[in-house]
Design a protein around this motif. Structure first.
Motif, PDB file in Angstrom:
ATOM      1  N   THR A  87      -7.295   0.709  35.735  1.00  0.00           N
ATOM      2  CA  THR A  87      -6.926  -0.596  36.265  1.00  0.00           C
ATOM      3  C   THR A  87      -5.679  -0.471  37.140  1.00  0.00           C
ATOM      4  OG1 THR A  87      -6.542  -2.909  35.659  1.00  0.00           O
ATOM      5  CG2 THR A  87      -5.537  -1.254  34.258  1.00  0.00           C
ATOM      6  N   PRO A  88      -5.609  -1.216  38.235  1.00  0.00           N
ATOM      7  CA  PRO A  88      -4.478  -1.056  39.152  1.00  0.00           C
ATOM      8  C   PRO A  88      -3.143  -1.598  38.641  1.00  0.00           C
ATOM      9  CG  PRO A  88      -5.997  -2.710  39.977  1.00  0.00           C
ATOM     10  CD  PRO A  88      -6.622  -2.105  38.763  1.00  0.00           C
ATOM     11  N   THR A  89      -3.179  -2.679  37.877  1.00  0.00           N
ATOM     12  CA  THR A  89      -1.940  -3.261  37.354  1.00  0.00           C
ATOM     13  C   THR A  89      -2.161  -3.785  35.945  1.00  0.00           C
ATOM     14  OG1 THR A  89      -2.392  -5.516  38.159  1.00  0.00           O
ATOM     15  CG2 THR A  89      -1.195  -4.030  39.657  1.00  0.00           C
ATOM     16  N   VAL A  90      -1.049  -3.955  35.215  1.00  0.00           N
ATOM     17  CA  VAL A  90      -1.106  -4.538  33.871  1.00  0.00           C
ATOM     18  C   VAL A  90      -0.006  -5.583  33.744  1.00  0.00           C
ATOM     19  CG1 VAL A  90      -2.099  -2.493  32.785  1.00  0.00           C
ATOM     20  CG2 VAL A  90       0.382  -2.759  32.854  1.00  0.00           C
ATOM     21  N   SER A  91      -0.140  -6.412  32.746  1.00  0.00           N
ATOM     22  CA  SER A  91       0.891  -7.413  32.478  1.00  0.00           C
ATOM     23  C   SER A  91       2.138  -6.739  31.910  1.00  0.00           C
ATOM     24  CB  SER A  91       0.373  -8.449  31.478  1.00  0.00           C
ATOM     25  OG  SER A  91       0.209  -7.847  30.208  1.00  0.00           O
ATOM     26  N   ILE A  92       3.232  -7.436  31.962  1.00  0.00           N
ATOM     27  CA  ILE A  92       4.467  -6.918  31.365  1.00  0.00           C
ATOM     28  C   ILE A  92       4.293  -6.781  29.855  1.00  0.00           C
ATOM     29  CG2 ILE A  92       6.910  -7.417  30.952  1.00  0.00           C
ATOM     30  CD1 ILE A  92       7.042  -8.492  33.807  1.00  0.00           C
ATOM     31  N   GLN A 139      12.344  -7.137  25.829  1.00  0.00           N
ATOM     32  CA  GLN A 139      13.021  -5.983  26.426  1.00  0.00           C
ATOM     33  C   GLN A 139      12.306  -5.554  27.710  1.00  0.00           C
ATOM     34  OE1 GLN A 139      15.933  -4.752  25.674  1.00  0.00           O
ATOM     35  NE2 GLN A 139      15.861  -3.175  27.224  1.00  0.00           N
ATOM     36  N   ALA A 140      10.991  -5.634  27.727  1.00  0.00           N
ATOM     37  CA  ALA A 140      10.238  -5.279  28.935  1.00  0.00           C
ATOM     38  C   ALA A 140      10.604  -6.208  30.086  1.00  0.00           C
ATOM     39  CB  ALA A 140       8.745  -5.321  28.657  1.00  0.00           C
ATOM     40  N   TYR A 141      10.773  -7.497  29.798  1.00  0.00           N
ATOM     41  CA  TYR A 141      11.174  -8.431  30.849  1.00  0.00           C
ATOM     42  C   TYR A 141      12.589  -8.128  31.329  1.00  0.00           C
ATOM     43  CZ  TYR A 141       7.039 -11.337  30.894  1.00  0.00           C
ATOM     44  OH  TYR A 141       5.754 -11.783  31.071  1.00  0.00           O
ATOM     45  N   VAL A 142      13.474  -7.737  30.430  1.00  0.00           N
ATOM     46  CA  VAL A 142      14.844  -7.387  30.829  1.00  0.00           C
ATOM     47  C   VAL A 142      14.816  -6.193  31.786  1.00  0.00           C
ATOM     48  CG1 VAL A 142      17.037  -6.422  29.988  1.00  0.00           C
ATOM     49  CG2 VAL A 142      15.981  -8.348  28.798  1.00  0.00           C
ATOM     50  N   ILE A 143      14.080  -5.138  31.437  1.00  0.00           N
ATOM     51  CA  ILE A 143      14.073  -3.963  32.311  1.00  0.00           C
ATOM     52  C   ILE A 143      13.258  -4.204  33.585  1.00  0.00           C
ATOM     53  CG2 ILE A 143      14.612  -2.357  30.437  1.00  0.00           C
ATOM     54  CD1 ILE A 143      11.723  -1.394  30.519  1.00  0.00           C
ATOM     55  N   ALA A 144      12.277  -5.087  33.529  1.00  0.00           N
ATOM     56  CA  ALA A 144      11.548  -5.448  34.748  1.00  0.00           C
ATOM     57  C   ALA A 144      12.467  -6.211  35.703  1.00  0.00           C
ATOM     58  CB  ALA A 144      10.323  -6.291  34.408  1.00  0.00           C
ATOM     59  N   ASN A 145      13.234  -7.144  35.171  1.00  0.00           N
ATOM     60  CA  ASN A 145      14.144  -7.922  36.011  1.00  0.00           C
ATOM     61  C   ASN A 145      15.291  -7.082  36.555  1.00  0.00           C
ATOM     62  OD1 ASN A 145      12.690 -10.323  35.864  1.00  0.00           O
ATOM     63  ND2 ASN A 145      13.687 -10.922  33.966  1.00  0.00           N
ATOM     64  N   SER A 146      15.650  -5.998  35.841  1.00  0.00           N
ATOM     65  CA  SER A 146      16.721  -5.116  36.323  1.00  0.00           C
ATOM     66  C   SER A 146      16.205  -4.114  37.357  1.00  0.00           C
ATOM     67  CB  SER A 146      17.356  -4.360  35.153  1.00  0.00           C
ATOM     68  OG  SER A 146      16.485  -3.332  34.706  1.00  0.00           O
ATOM     69  N   THR A 191       7.670  -3.499  39.215  1.00  0.00           N
ATOM     70  CA  THR A 191       6.724  -4.610  39.203  1.00  0.00           C
ATOM     71  C   THR A 191       6.376  -5.007  40.630  1.00  0.00           C
ATOM     72  OG1 THR A 191       8.473  -6.284  39.173  1.00  0.00           O
ATOM     73  CG2 THR A 191       7.607  -5.578  37.033  1.00  0.00           C
ATOM     74  N   ILE A 192       5.256  -5.702  40.740  1.00  0.00           N
ATOM     75  CA  ILE A 192       4.914  -6.373  41.987  1.00  0.00           C
ATOM     76  C   ILE A 192       4.786  -7.853  41.656  1.00  0.00           C
ATOM     77  CG2 ILE A 192       3.777  -4.389  43.075  1.00  0.00           C
ATOM     78  CD1 ILE A 192       1.098  -5.629  42.277  1.00  0.00           C
ATOM     79  N   THR A 193       5.144  -8.688  42.598  1.00  0.00           N
ATOM     80  CA  THR A 193       5.086 -10.123  42.377  1.00  0.00           C
ATOM     81  C   THR A 193       3.856 -10.693  43.070  1.00  0.00           C
ATOM     82  OG1 THR A 193       7.492 -10.211  42.277  1.00  0.00           O
ATOM     83  CG2 THR A 193       6.354 -12.297  42.631  1.00  0.00           C
ATOM     84  N   LEU A 194       3.096 -11.459  42.332  1.00  0.00           N
ATOM     85  CA  LEU A 194       1.912 -12.136  42.859  1.00  0.00           C
ATOM     86  C   LEU A 194       2.224 -13.628  42.894  1.00  0.00           C
ATOM     87  CD1 LEU A 194      -0.766 -10.270  40.724  1.00  0.00           C
ATOM     88  CD2 LEU A 194      -0.057  -9.752  43.046  1.00  0.00           C
ATOM     89  N   GLY A 195       2.135 -14.222  44.036  1.00  0.00           N
ATOM     90  CA  GLY A 195       2.495 -15.629  44.142  1.00  0.00           C
ATOM     91  C   GLY A 195       4.004 -15.783  44.053  1.00  0.00           C
ATOM     92  N   THR A 196       4.427 -16.861  43.440  1.00  0.00           N
ATOM     93  CA  THR A 196       5.864 -17.118  43.362  1.00  0.00           C
ATOM     94  C   THR A 196       6.494 -16.666  42.052  1.00  0.00           C
ATOM     95  OG1 THR A 196       5.440 -19.353  42.551  1.00  0.00           O
ATOM     96  CG2 THR A 196       5.733 -19.087  44.929  1.00  0.00           C
ATOM     97  N   ARG A 197       5.690 -16.486  41.000  1.00  0.00           N
ATOM     98  CA  ARG A 197       6.275 -16.175  39.692  1.00  0.00           C
ATOM     99  C   ARG A 197       5.612 -15.036  38.935  1.00  0.00           C
ATOM    100  NH1 ARG A 197       7.249 -21.269  36.162  1.00  0.00           N
ATOM    101  NH2 ARG A 197       8.376 -19.672  35.059  1.00  0.00           N
ATOM    102  N   ARG A 198       4.356 -14.792  39.165  1.00  0.00           N
ATOM    103  CA  ARG A 198       3.620 -13.827  38.348  1.00  0.00           C
ATOM    104  C   ARG A 198       3.987 -12.397  38.715  1.00  0.00           C
ATOM    105  NH1 ARG A 198      -2.929 -13.567  37.754  1.00  0.00           N
ATOM    106  NH2 ARG A 198      -2.924 -12.022  36.102  1.00  0.00           N
ATOM    107  N   LYS A 199       4.365 -11.610  37.711  1.00  0.00           N
ATOM    108  CA  LYS A 199       4.703 -10.204  37.920  1.00  0.00           C
ATOM    109  C   LYS A 199       3.709  -9.318  37.184  1.00  0.00           C
ATOM    110  CE  LYS A 199       9.615 -10.630  38.692  1.00  0.00           C
ATOM    111  NZ  LYS A 199      10.939 -10.117  38.374  1.00  0.00           N
ATOM    112  N   ARG A 200       3.362  -8.213  37.833  1.00  0.00           N
ATOM    113  CA  ARG A 200       2.478  -7.213  37.239  1.00  0.00           C
ATOM    114  C   ARG A 200       3.122  -5.846  37.387  1.00  0.00           C
ATOM    115  NH1 ARG A 200      -1.852  -8.815  34.322  1.00  0.00           N
ATOM    116  NH2 ARG A 200      -3.111  -7.128  35.113  1.00  0.00           N
TER     117      ARG A 200
END
Length: 67
Positions: A16-21, A34-41, A46-55
């Motif tokens: 699969t090309p991408t997965v959820s956080i 913790q995954a969201y903390v390191i994704a935001n840092s 991650t790649i952003t899809l639309g305005t909010r969704r991250k993969r």
């Protein structure tokens, strides 16, 4: 979708090309928060899809898992 994420494994990651956080967190053995903390840092790519969704790109996650 929640059930799918609970059964997701490395073989599925390769197909699969991408997965959820959330899925990335489970594969990395860390909490979802913790995954969201390191994704935001930027430490979890991650790649952003639309305005909010991250993969998380599967290729980047595989590299992290193999290191």
């Amino acid at each position: 979708m929640e059930h799918l994420e609970q059964t997701f494994d490395i073989d599925e990651l390769r197909r699969t090309p991408t997965v959820s956080i959330t899925t990335a967190a489970r594969l990395l053995g860390i909490s979802q928060s913790q995954a969201y903390v390191i994704a935001n840092s930027g430490d979890l790519p991650t790649i952003t899809l639309g305005t909010r969704r991250k993969r998380v790109p599967s290729a980047a996650l595989l590299r992290m898992l193999e290191a």
